[in-house]
Design an enzyme around this catalytic site. Sequence first.
Site, mmCIF file in Angstrom:
data_model
loop_
_atom_site.group_PDB
_atom_site.id
_atom_site.type_symbol
_atom_site.label_atom_id
_atom_site.label_comp_id
_atom_site.label_asym_id
_atom_site.label_seq_id
_atom_site.Cartn_x
_atom_site.Cartn_y
_atom_site.Cartn_z
ATOM 1 N N CYS A 93 0.846 -1.189 0.000
ATOM 2 C CA CYS A 93 0.000 0.000 0.000
ATOM 3 C C CYS A 93 0.882 1.240 0.000
ATOM 4 C CB CYS A 93 -0.902 -0.015 1.231
ATOM 5 S SG CYS A 93 -1.921 1.456 1.365
ATOM 6 N N ASP B 17 8.216 0.075 2.783
ATOM 7 C CA ASP B 17 8.466 -0.241 1.376
ATOM 8 C C ASP B 17 9.954 -0.195 1.065
ATOM 9 O OD1 ASP B 17 8.284 2.536 1.943
ATOM 10 O OD2 ASP B 17 7.955 3.016 -0.164
#
Length: 259
Positions: free
Chosen positions: A7, A109
């Site tokens: 996400c 991430d």
Amino acid sequence: MLLTIDCGNTNTVFTLWQGDEVLCTLRTSTAHQRTADAYWVWFSTLVKHHGIDPKVEGVIISSTVPRVVFNLRVFTDRFFNLRPLVVGRPDCLLPIDVRVDAGTQVGPDRLVNTVAGYTQYGGDLIIVDFGTATTFDVADSDGAYIGGVIAPGVNLSLEALHMAAAALPHVDITHPDKVIGTNTVACMQSGIFWGYVGLIKEISSRIMEERDREMKVIGTGGLAPLFQSHAPVFDRFEDNLTMHGLKVIYEHNREQGTL
């Protein structure tokens, strides 16, 4: 079957794995208002279109938008009866060290990309990710995450030009035919494209100079192929880097007995 979810600030990506095989990759816009039921309607409709029966046995999530994680956790609990592994939480173990200033919160991430890069290419890496921001992540010789660089993303820079200067239109990023533009759109496209080519080369060069060694530069993210195809700036391009990293982290936790 493993479901990996990444996400980001702009998009959320779901990838279904069967062993080492990618069954499908699905993409939607990131919205913290989206409920667990809405995720299921979207997800189940698309996997059915791909002819897949999603018998998911594990879920791992990486999210740079904390407000989205709650509904994704409800989604996995309600429809798969699973507790997802969330990168960045204390119960999620990483197969690499993180060597940054004490108290620093590194985006999940960026850690996932570093894990993936090290797994595929070994250490001494610069990983350039074209997302909402353009990030440079540095992996040491042993794969440890040791920091990096954050610059404005390509589309963010274009939008800022359009919003801040009344006379400048909104334009799409593309490879310009010439460096010298002969109209406003061409001028903006040249500035963005060649400006980012210069940014990638200069920052990568300065990182190598600071580290006093040659390093492999890995490109990933939506716009990376545009730059690589017209002005090669990476040693390798990986379209599926983040999802591969999530899979590696999930398998590492399973081997460590934390799942």
